[in-house]
Design a protein around this motif. Structure first.
Motif, PDB file in Angstrom:
ATOM      1  N   GLU A 165       0.827  -1.206   0.000  1.00 17.31           N
ATOM      2  CA  GLU A 165       0.000   0.000   0.000  1.00 17.31           C
ATOM      3  C   GLU A 165       0.861   1.256   0.000  1.00 17.31           C
ATOM      4  OE1 GLU A 165      -0.342  -2.471   2.387  1.00 17.31           O
ATOM      5  OE2 GLU A 165      -2.028  -3.464   1.406  1.00 17.31           O
ATOM      6  N   ASN A 166       1.901   1.265   0.806  1.00 20.85           N
ATOM      7  CA  ASN A 166       2.790   2.428   0.860  1.00 20.85           C
ATOM      8  C   ASN A 166       3.590   2.586  -0.431  1.00 20.85           C
ATOM      9  OD1 ASN A 166       1.994   3.335   3.381  1.00 20.85           O
ATOM     10  ND2 ASN A 166       3.592   2.227   4.465  1.00 20.85           N
ATOM     11  N   ARG A 167       4.039   1.471  -0.997  1.00 23.79           N
ATOM     12  CA  ARG A 167       4.765   1.548  -2.270  1.00 23.79           C
ATOM     13  C   ARG A 167       3.871   2.149  -3.348  1.00 23.79           C
ATOM     14  NH1 ARG A 167       5.599  -3.001  -4.377  1.00 23.79           N
ATOM     15  NH2 ARG A 167       4.875  -4.428  -2.773  1.00 23.79           N
ATOM     16  N   THR A 168       2.614   1.744  -3.370  1.00 28.59           N
ATOM     17  CA  THR A 168       1.672   2.273  -4.354  1.00 28.59           C
ATOM     18  C   THR A 168       1.442   3.767  -4.137  1.00 28.59           C
ATOM     19  OG1 THR A 168       0.603   0.125  -4.588  1.00 28.59           O
ATOM     20  CG2 THR A 168      -0.675   2.060  -5.273  1.00 28.59           C
ATOM     21  N   ALA A 169       1.237   4.165  -2.886  1.00 30.41           N
ATOM     22  CA  ALA A 169       0.999   5.589  -2.579  1.00 30.41           C
ATOM     23  C   ALA A 169       2.213   6.439  -2.956  1.00 30.41           C
ATOM     24  CB  ALA A 169       0.661   5.756  -1.104  1.00 30.41           C
ATOM     25  N   ILE A 170       3.391   5.949  -2.636  1.00 32.96           N
ATOM     26  CA  ILE A 170       4.619   6.678  -2.974  1.00 32.96           C
ATOM     27  C   ILE A 170       4.768   6.772  -4.490  1.00 32.96           C
ATOM     28  CG2 ILE A 170       7.142   6.596  -2.882  1.00 32.96           C
ATOM     29  CD1 ILE A 170       6.708   5.132  -0.090  1.00 32.96           C
ATOM     30  N   ALA A 171       4.532   5.663  -5.172  1.00 33.74           N
ATOM     31  CA  ALA A 171       4.665   5.642  -6.630  1.00 33.74           C
ATOM     32  C   ALA A 171       3.669   6.589  -7.292  1.00 33.74           C
ATOM     33  CB  ALA A 171       4.488   4.219  -7.160  1.00 33.74           C
ATOM     34  N   LEU A 198       9.980   0.442  -6.914  1.00 31.60           N
ATOM     35  CA  LEU A 198       8.854   0.195  -6.005  1.00 31.60           C
ATOM     36  C   LEU A 198       7.875  -0.822  -6.591  1.00 31.60           C
ATOM     37  CD1 LEU A 198       8.290   3.872  -4.854  1.00 31.60           C
ATOM     38  CD2 LEU A 198       9.314   2.011  -3.510  1.00 31.60           C
ATOM     39  N   ASP A 199       8.212  -1.388  -7.751  1.00 29.07           N
ATOM     40  CA  ASP A 199       7.427  -2.431  -8.419  1.00 29.07           C
ATOM     41  C   ASP A 199       6.108  -1.905  -8.979  1.00 29.07           C
ATOM     42  OD1 ASP A 199       7.335  -5.071  -9.370  1.00 29.07           O
ATOM     43  OD2 ASP A 199       6.049  -5.715  -7.702  1.00 29.07           O
ATOM     44  N   VAL A 200       6.140  -0.681  -9.471  1.00 25.18           N
ATOM     45  CA  VAL A 200       4.977  -0.060 -10.096  1.00 25.18           C
ATOM     46  C   VAL A 200       5.408   0.390 -11.493  1.00 25.18           C
ATOM     47  CG1 VAL A 200       3.358   1.879  -9.959  1.00 25.18           C
ATOM     48  CG2 VAL A 200       4.071   0.697  -7.860  1.00 25.18           C
ATOM     49  N   ALA A 201       4.516   0.273 -12.462  1.00 24.56           N
ATOM     50  CA  ALA A 201       4.820   0.713 -13.828  1.00 24.56           C
ATOM     51  C   ALA A 201       4.897   2.239 -13.882  1.00 24.56           C
ATOM     52  CB  ALA A 201       3.757   0.205 -14.798  1.00 24.56           C
ATOM     53  N   ALA A 202       5.907   2.734 -14.545  1.00 22.26           N
ATOM     54  CA  ALA A 202       6.085   4.182 -14.706  1.00 22.26           C
ATOM     55  C   ALA A 202       5.309   4.658 -15.933  1.00 22.26           C
ATOM     56  CB  ALA A 202       7.564   4.521 -14.867  1.00 22.26           C
ATOM     57  N   PRO A 203       4.642   5.822 -15.826  1.00 19.09           N
ATOM     58  CA  PRO A 203       3.978   6.367 -17.018  1.00 19.09           C
ATOM     59  C   PRO A 203       5.030   6.771 -18.041  1.00 19.09           C
ATOM     60  CG  PRO A 203       3.944   7.966 -15.226  1.00 19.09           C
ATOM     61  CD  PRO A 203       4.533   6.705 -14.669  1.00 19.09           C
ATOM     62  N   GLY A 204       4.670   6.697 -19.314  1.00 14.08           N
ATOM     63  CA  GLY A 204       5.671   7.025 -20.323  1.00 14.08           C
ATOM     64  C   GLY A 204       5.110   7.561 -21.621  1.00 14.08           C
ATOM     65  N   THR A 205       3.885   8.094 -21.585  1.00  9.94           N
ATOM     66  CA  THR A 205       3.315   8.673 -22.804  1.00  9.94           C
ATOM     67  C   THR A 205       2.901  10.116 -22.534  1.00  9.94           C
ATOM     68  OG1 THR A 205       1.026   8.019 -22.317  1.00  9.94           O
ATOM     69  CG2 THR A 205       2.402   6.403 -23.499  1.00  9.94           C
ATOM     70  N   TYR A 206       2.810  10.893 -23.598  1.00  8.68           N
ATOM     71  CA  TYR A 206       2.356  12.277 -23.463  1.00  8.68           C
ATOM     72  C   TYR A 206       0.971  12.323 -22.834  1.00  8.68           C
ATOM     73  CZ  TYR A 206       6.099  13.591 -26.716  1.00  8.68           C
ATOM     74  OH  TYR A 206       7.300  13.792 -27.308  1.00  8.68           O
ATOM     75  N   CYS A 249       7.101  17.888  -5.132  1.00  2.87           N
ATOM     76  CA  CYS A 249       8.093  17.176  -4.313  1.00  2.87           C
ATOM     77  C   CYS A 249       7.667  17.144  -2.849  1.00  2.87           C
ATOM     78  CB  CYS A 249       9.460  17.843  -4.414  1.00  2.87           C
ATOM     79  SG  CYS A 249      10.363  17.547  -5.937  1.00  2.87           S
ATOM     80  N   ARG A 250       7.225  18.274  -2.340  1.00  2.00           N
ATOM     81  CA  ARG A 250       6.813  18.340  -0.931  1.00  2.00           C
ATOM     82  C   ARG A 250       5.690  17.352  -0.628  1.00  2.00           C
ATOM     83  NH1 ARG A 250       9.680  22.044   1.399  1.00  2.00           N
ATOM     84  NH2 ARG A 250      10.336  23.896   0.273  1.00  2.00           N
ATOM     85  N   ALA A 251       4.753  17.209  -1.558  1.00  7.44           N
ATOM     86  CA  ALA A 251       3.634  16.292  -1.351  1.00  7.44           C
ATOM     87  C   ALA A 251       4.116  14.843  -1.282  1.00  7.44           C
ATOM     88  CB  ALA A 251       2.597  16.466  -2.460  1.00  7.44           C
ATOM     89  N   VAL A 252       4.956  14.437  -2.224  1.00  9.74           N
ATOM     90  CA  VAL A 252       5.427  13.041  -2.229  1.00  9.74           C
ATOM     91  C   VAL A 252       6.426  12.799  -1.095  1.00  9.74           C
ATOM     92  CG1 VAL A 252       7.306  13.277  -3.912  1.00  9.74           C
ATOM     93  CG2 VAL A 252       6.131  11.114  -3.692  1.00  9.74           C
ATOM     94  N   LEU A 253       7.155  13.822  -0.705  1.00  6.29           N
ATOM     95  CA  LEU A 253       8.105  13.676   0.401  1.00  6.29           C
ATOM     96  C   LEU A 253       7.388  13.274   1.684  1.00  6.29           C
ATOM     97  CD1 LEU A 253      11.008  13.924   1.473  1.00  6.29           C
ATOM     98  CD2 LEU A 253      10.540  16.346   1.904  1.00  6.29           C
ATOM     99  N   GLY A 254       6.255  13.902   1.964  1.00  5.87           N
ATOM    100  CA  GLY A 254       5.504  13.565   3.166  1.00  5.87           C
ATOM    101  C   GLY A 254       5.065  12.109   3.178  1.00  5.87           C
ATOM    102  N   VAL A 255       4.608  11.622   2.033  1.00  9.68           N
ATOM    103  CA  VAL A 255       4.165  10.229   1.922  1.00  9.68           C
ATOM    104  C   VAL A 255       5.356   9.288   2.128  1.00  9.68           C
ATOM    105  CG1 VAL A 255       3.117   8.515   0.376  1.00  9.68           C
ATOM    106  CG2 VAL A 255       2.270  10.871   0.392  1.00  9.68           C
TER     107      VAL A 255
END
Length: 155
Positions: free
Chosen positions: A11-17, A74-82, A118-124
């Motif tokens: 759950e945390n890996r997903t939220a961070i990703a 984190l084992d989550v797919a990264a977005p990669g399209t416009y 950055c600040r938002a994801v840093l807190g998570v």
């Protein structure tokens, strides 16, 4: 691939990703804007801004790779399209070719927006005790804060 066990819950890996996906989209959008402005800047500050924008987009090119690779770690797919980036980014697209001064103002705002993302994801990441993401995001914040300062200083 086998099961991931790096001490961060699924759950945390997903939220961070999810936060990192927004950071990736903002960074990529800012990269495109900066590269566009590098190509199209004109005026008395042409050489200075042309070279500065090149430094900035080159740094952002490395950053998007690091962010995407952290998402994958984190084992989550990264977005990669416009299309995916457009749906995730907080940075507005610019129509036409602004003046050199407007370019600097737009890019300053873009770097400041990336700091907020950055600040938002840093807190998570901090709540999940994910020091690797926290370090990456902290480094990104520092770079974007400094870049925004340098851009503001040219105005």
């Amino acid at each position: 691939m086998g099961q991931i066990d790096i001490g961060i819950s699924s759950e945390n890996r997903t939220a961070i990703a999810e936060g990192l996906k927004k950071l990736l989209a903002d960074s990529y959008t800012l990269y495109l804007q900066t590269h566009n402005f590098h190509w199209n800047v004109t005026g008395p500050q042409f050489r200075e801004l042309h070279l500065m924008f090149e430094e900035h987009y080159t740094e952002l090119a490395t950053a998007v790779d690091e962010i995407a690779e952290r998402i994958r770690t984190l084992d989550v797919a990264a977005p990669g399209t416009y299309k995916m980036f457009a749906g995730l980014t907080s940075i507005e697209e610019v129509e036409g070719v602004p003046s050199a001064t407007q370019m600097v103002e737009i890019l300053t705002g873009g770097h400041e927006q990336v700091v907020k993302t950055c600040r938002a994801v840093l807190g998570v990441a901090q709540q999940a005790e994910d020091e690797s993401t926290a370090a990456l995001v902290g480094d990104r914040m520092r770079i974007h804060e400094k870049t925004a300062w340098m851009l503001r200083a040219t105005l």
